[in-house]
Design a protein around this motif. Structure first.
Motif, PDB file in Angstrom:
ATOM      1  N   VAL A 133     -38.225  -1.079  25.042  1.00  0.00           N
ATOM      2  CA  VAL A 133     -39.896  -1.422  25.125  1.00  0.00           C
ATOM      3  C   VAL A 133     -40.324  -2.779  24.334  1.00  0.00           C
ATOM      4  O   VAL A 133     -40.721  -3.462  24.782  1.00  0.00           O
ATOM      5  N   ILE A 134     -39.972  -2.399  23.036  1.00  0.00           N
ATOM      6  CA  ILE A 134     -40.784  -3.323  21.805  1.00  0.00           C
ATOM      7  C   ILE A 134     -40.323  -4.705  22.120  1.00  0.00           C
ATOM      8  O   ILE A 134     -40.943  -5.739  22.391  1.00  0.00           O
ATOM      9  N   ARG A 135     -38.914  -4.969  22.191  1.00  0.00           N
ATOM     10  CA  ARG A 135     -38.389  -6.243  22.046  1.00  0.00           C
ATOM     11  C   ARG A 135     -38.581  -6.929  23.406  1.00  0.00           C
ATOM     12  O   ARG A 135     -38.960  -8.016  23.378  1.00  0.00           O
ATOM     13  N   PRO A 136     -38.034  -6.329  24.611  1.00  0.00           N
ATOM     14  CA  PRO A 136     -38.571  -6.986  25.746  1.00  0.00           C
ATOM     15  C   PRO A 136     -40.011  -7.465  26.042  1.00  0.00           C
ATOM     16  O   PRO A 136     -40.297  -8.667  26.574  1.00  0.00           O
ATOM     17  N   ALA A 137     -40.759  -6.653  25.533  1.00  0.00           N
ATOM     18  CA  ALA A 137     -42.371  -6.869  25.859  1.00  0.00           C
ATOM     19  C   ALA A 137     -42.663  -7.915  24.751  1.00  0.00           C
ATOM     20  O   ALA A 137     -43.449  -8.663  25.102  1.00  0.00           O
ATOM     21  N   ALA A 138     -42.145  -8.013  23.329  1.00  0.00           N
ATOM     22  CA  ALA A 138     -42.521  -8.983  22.535  1.00  0.00           C
ATOM     23  C   ALA A 138     -41.929 -10.254  22.857  1.00  0.00           C
ATOM     24  O   ALA A 138     -42.734 -11.218  22.764  1.00  0.00           O
ATOM     25  N   THR A 139     -40.725 -10.200  23.348  1.00  0.00           N
ATOM     26  CA  THR A 139     -40.200 -11.511  23.920  1.00  0.00           C
ATOM     27  C   THR A 139     -40.901 -12.153  25.149  1.00  0.00           C
ATOM     28  O   THR A 139     -41.340 -13.358  25.107  1.00  0.00           O
ATOM     29  N   ASN A 390     -49.663  -2.909  22.132  1.00  0.00           N
ATOM     30  CA  ASN A 390     -50.743  -2.123  21.552  1.00  0.00           C
ATOM     31  C   ASN A 390     -50.122  -0.494  21.293  1.00  0.00           C
ATOM     32  O   ASN A 390     -50.349   0.082  20.155  1.00  0.00           O
ATOM     33  N   PHE A 391     -49.506   0.128  22.371  1.00  0.00           N
ATOM     34  CA  PHE A 391     -48.930   1.391  22.268  1.00  0.00           C
ATOM     35  C   PHE A 391     -48.065   1.453  20.990  1.00  0.00           C
ATOM     36  O   PHE A 391     -47.946   2.656  20.441  1.00  0.00           O
ATOM     37  N   LEU A 392     -47.096   0.440  20.989  1.00  0.00           N
ATOM     38  CA  LEU A 392     -46.106   0.655  19.891  1.00  0.00           C
ATOM     39  C   LEU A 392     -46.216  -0.116  18.622  1.00  0.00           C
ATOM     40  O   LEU A 392     -45.188  -0.121  17.786  1.00  0.00           O
ATOM     41  N   SER A 393     -47.352  -0.665  18.435  1.00  0.00           N
ATOM     42  CA  SER A 393     -47.615  -1.588  17.244  1.00  0.00           C
ATOM     43  C   SER A 393     -47.584  -0.576  15.888  1.00  0.00           C
ATOM     44  O   SER A 393     -46.911  -1.053  14.881  1.00  0.00           O
ATOM     45  N   PHE A 394     -47.972   0.587  16.370  1.00  0.00           N
ATOM     46  CA  PHE A 394     -47.831   1.516  15.055  1.00  0.00           C
ATOM     47  C   PHE A 394     -46.407   1.901  14.548  1.00  0.00           C
ATOM     48  O   PHE A 394     -46.165   2.201  13.361  1.00  0.00           O
ATOM     49  N   ALA A 395     -45.568   1.981  15.830  1.00  0.00           N
ATOM     50  CA  ALA A 395     -44.167   2.402  15.218  1.00  0.00           C
ATOM     51  C   ALA A 395     -43.390   1.390  14.560  1.00  0.00           C
ATOM     52  O   ALA A 395     -42.793   1.797  13.405  1.00  0.00           O
ATOM     53  N   ARG A 396     -43.678   0.018  14.700  1.00  0.00           N
ATOM     54  CA  ARG A 396     -43.097  -0.998  13.966  1.00  0.00           C
ATOM     55  C   ARG A 396     -43.332  -0.691  12.384  1.00  0.00           C
ATOM     56  O   ARG A 396     -42.499  -0.635  11.366  1.00  0.00           O
ATOM     57  N   TRP A 397     -44.732  -0.501  11.942  1.00  0.00           N
ATOM     58  CA  TRP A 397     -45.237  -0.207  10.701  1.00  0.00           C
ATOM     59  C   TRP A 397     -44.865   0.946  10.351  1.00  0.00           C
ATOM     60  O   TRP A 397     -44.559   1.368   9.074  1.00  0.00           O
ATOM     61  N   ASN A 449     -54.349   5.333  22.553  1.00  0.00           N
ATOM     62  CA  ASN A 449     -53.176   4.059  22.636  1.00  0.00           C
ATOM     63  C   ASN A 449     -51.978   4.469  21.571  1.00  0.00           C
ATOM     64  O   ASN A 449     -50.638   4.455  22.102  1.00  0.00           O
ATOM     65  N   THR A 450     -52.285   5.043  20.484  1.00  0.00           N
ATOM     66  CA  THR A 450     -51.334   5.312  19.407  1.00  0.00           C
ATOM     67  C   THR A 450     -50.510   6.624  20.083  1.00  0.00           C
ATOM     68  O   THR A 450     -49.538   6.645  19.697  1.00  0.00           O
ATOM     69  N   GLY A 451     -51.397   7.563  20.439  1.00  0.00           N
ATOM     70  CA  GLY A 451     -50.856   8.717  21.202  1.00  0.00           C
ATOM     71  C   GLY A 451     -49.972   8.531  22.098  1.00  0.00           C
ATOM     72  O   GLY A 451     -48.535   9.212  22.031  1.00  0.00           O
ATOM     73  N   ILE A 452     -50.229   7.600  23.084  1.00  0.00           N
ATOM     74  CA  ILE A 452     -49.170   7.345  23.980  1.00  0.00           C
ATOM     75  C   ILE A 452     -48.099   6.507  23.405  1.00  0.00           C
ATOM     76  O   ILE A 452     -46.852   6.721  23.851  1.00  0.00           O
TER      77      ILE A 452
END
Length: 503
Positions: A133-139, A390-397, A449-452
């Motif tokens: 999810v994170i890298r494909p979406a960010a790219t 937005n869903f996964l921004s918390f995961a990075r930190w 969004n954070t819960g998702i």
């Protein structure tokens, strides 16, 4: 398990029996790699390391919409203060990673450090979410900015068709993948050139801004801290935006094994890069405010273009080109670095074995690079990219905070570990607290969004037990994976690293 004990490998057209185990090889050996060995070679110099960090931090945001901080602080003076403080905090985080990179001399960044400190399950969850999810979406997001601004000069009088943007974006993504699959040296050289272009673009904004200050254009700085008072939630959200703008300082740690003299070059590259980026970001915002008021900045769709139109006339047409080059540099640096995380995770047995193999002639981790291509294309044409981020921004930190907290743990658990570079203990303590505070903030300010995002992240737990722990998979499934691996080896001309076979 993804990995089997023995594989058939292909090298220069002949078939060899190789041994591929899941252990991370030690990088402490001083014996240089021979020219003919199939390994990832040390080609990242100090200058290339600086270009990776600067080139991935500076994307389109500082040129297009550096308004998240201003919106949440409510005043020019407070926004400049937050930009400065976030730069210093990011430097603290980068220094923590510099210590980790010099005492754990393995590529992989977050994944490797989490694996070293917390074990395989959290490490697998981290790489699982990053890959799917994170890298494909960010790219896809940064690539869409590239596609939009490379077409901007051709559609000055009308709206750019969305399909045209996505098609050019797809071409840009494919070009970056080909570049990183073909040559480490050329990828690094182009990254240096693109980083130079970014710094030129920033100077094109800063120099006229300084001239404006010399002329006395300081009306927007009068009563700089007056304006809308920052709310209790506004200031933390401003810091969240600021930390996001500086994110990217950790990418050099993804390629530690390819850095020349990492004990010296990793800390140097990190310090030089973060000082340049922090000074550049703060002065760029100061330059904007010499010409644009706070209200106008918040309304502008592309701040750098508005600034250039007022001071440079027709030269403003060059701004979209520089923005496009800046985005391309972020794409190139991100893919170059993150592919090494997948390479190391595969070498450890957490991803399919093919991803830890190297091209026999080009000496690039070809499968680990191109695995992102289909996933990114799917995201580009079908996914709701911004929602996913937005869903996964918390995961990075969360994971970065855990990594830095792990540095403190290693200080007490393994005090005798060689540490060529060592930071004062208050730095990791302050930075890990900042990261975990931002995670808590996201839970409070946007629980849905954070819960998702939390639920998406947790899918890595059953995946870990299904793919990694469960070793009684059906024989037909294991045979299928074996045949698929060998077929891909033949098609891609890749083999396991000779470092892996020797370890």
């Amino acid at each position: 398990m993804y990995r089997k004990a023995a594989v058939t490998t292909v090298s220069n057209g002949s078939y060899l029996q190789g041994q591929a185990n899941g252990r991370l090889p030690s990088m402490d050996s001083e014996q240089p790699a021979q020219e003919g060995k199939v390994v990832l070679k040390k080609k990242v110099t100090l200058l290339r390391g600086i270009s990776i960090i600067i080139g991935t931090i500076i994307g389109a945001g500082i040129f297009i919409s550096p308004k998240g901080i201003l919106k949440n602080t409510g005043s020019v003076g407070m926004s400049l203060t937050v930009w400065t403080v976030c730069g210093i905090l990011s430097l603290f985080g980068a220094l923590c990673y510099a210590e980790l990179g010099t005492c754990i001399k393995k590529s992989g960044g977050h994944y490797t450090y989490i694996l070293e400190v917390f074990g395989p399950l959290p490490a697998f969850v981290r790489v699982w979410v990053e890959l799917l999810v994170i890298r494909p979406a960010a790219t896809a997001v940064i690539s869409l900015a590239f596609g939009r601004y490379i077409l901007e000069p051709f559609f000055m009088q009308c709206e750019i068709p969305e399909l045209a943007i996505k098609l050019i974006t797809a071409v840009g993504i494919s070009l970056v993948m080909v570049l990183n699959s073909t040559s480490v040296s050329w990828s690094a050289r182009i990254q240096i050139f693109l980083t130079f272009c970014k710094l030129v673009a920033i100077l094109i904004i800063i120099v006229p801004g300084v001239i404006q200050l010399i002329r006395g254009e300081t009306q927007h700085f009068k009563n700089a801290f007056a304006g809308n008072d920052a709310s209790v939630m506004g200031l933390p959200l401003a810091f969240y935006s600021g930390m996001y703008a500086y994110s990217g300082w950790f990418y050099l740690n993804f390629v530690t094994e390819e850095v020349e003299n990492p004990e010296k070059n990793i800390p140097l590259a990190i310090c030089i890069s973060m000082i340049i980026v922090t000074v550049g970001y703060v002065l760029t915002n100061v330059a904007y405010f010499t010409t644009i008021s706070a209200g106008e900045l918040l309304l502008s769709k592309a701040v750098a273009v508005t600034f250039a139109e007022r001071l440079m006339g027709n030269f403003s047409l060059a701004v979209p080109v520089f923005v496009a080059l800046s985005c391309f540099g972020s794409m190139n640096g991100g893919i170059f670095a993150v592919s090494r995380m997948f390479f190391v995770a595969s070498r450890e047995g957490h991803l399919p074995e093919i991803l830890s193999m190297i091209h026999v002639r080009k000496h690039t981790p070809l499968p680990a690079v191109i695995v992102l291509h289909p996933l990114t294309m799917i995201m580009l044409f079908t996914g709701d990219l911004y929602s996913l981020l937005n869903f996964l921004s918390f995961a990075r930190w969360l994971f970065i905070g855990l990594v830095v907290a792990g540095l403190i743990y290693l200080r007490y658990k393994r005090p005798d570990m060689p540490r060529p570079f060592k930071v004062p203990l208050f730095i990791p303590a302050l930075f890990s607290f900042t990261c975990l505070f931002m995670v808590a903030l996201s839970l409070y300010s946007d629980p849905v969004n954070t819960g998702i995002g939390f639920a998406i992240t947790l899918t890595g737990v059953p995946a870990y037990y299904l793919f990694i722990v469960w070793d009684k998979k059906p024989k037909w499934f294991r045979n299928f994976l074996d045949k698929l691996t060998v077929t891909l080896q033949i098609l891609l001309e890749v083999v396991p690293s000779e470092e892996d076979q020797r370890s």
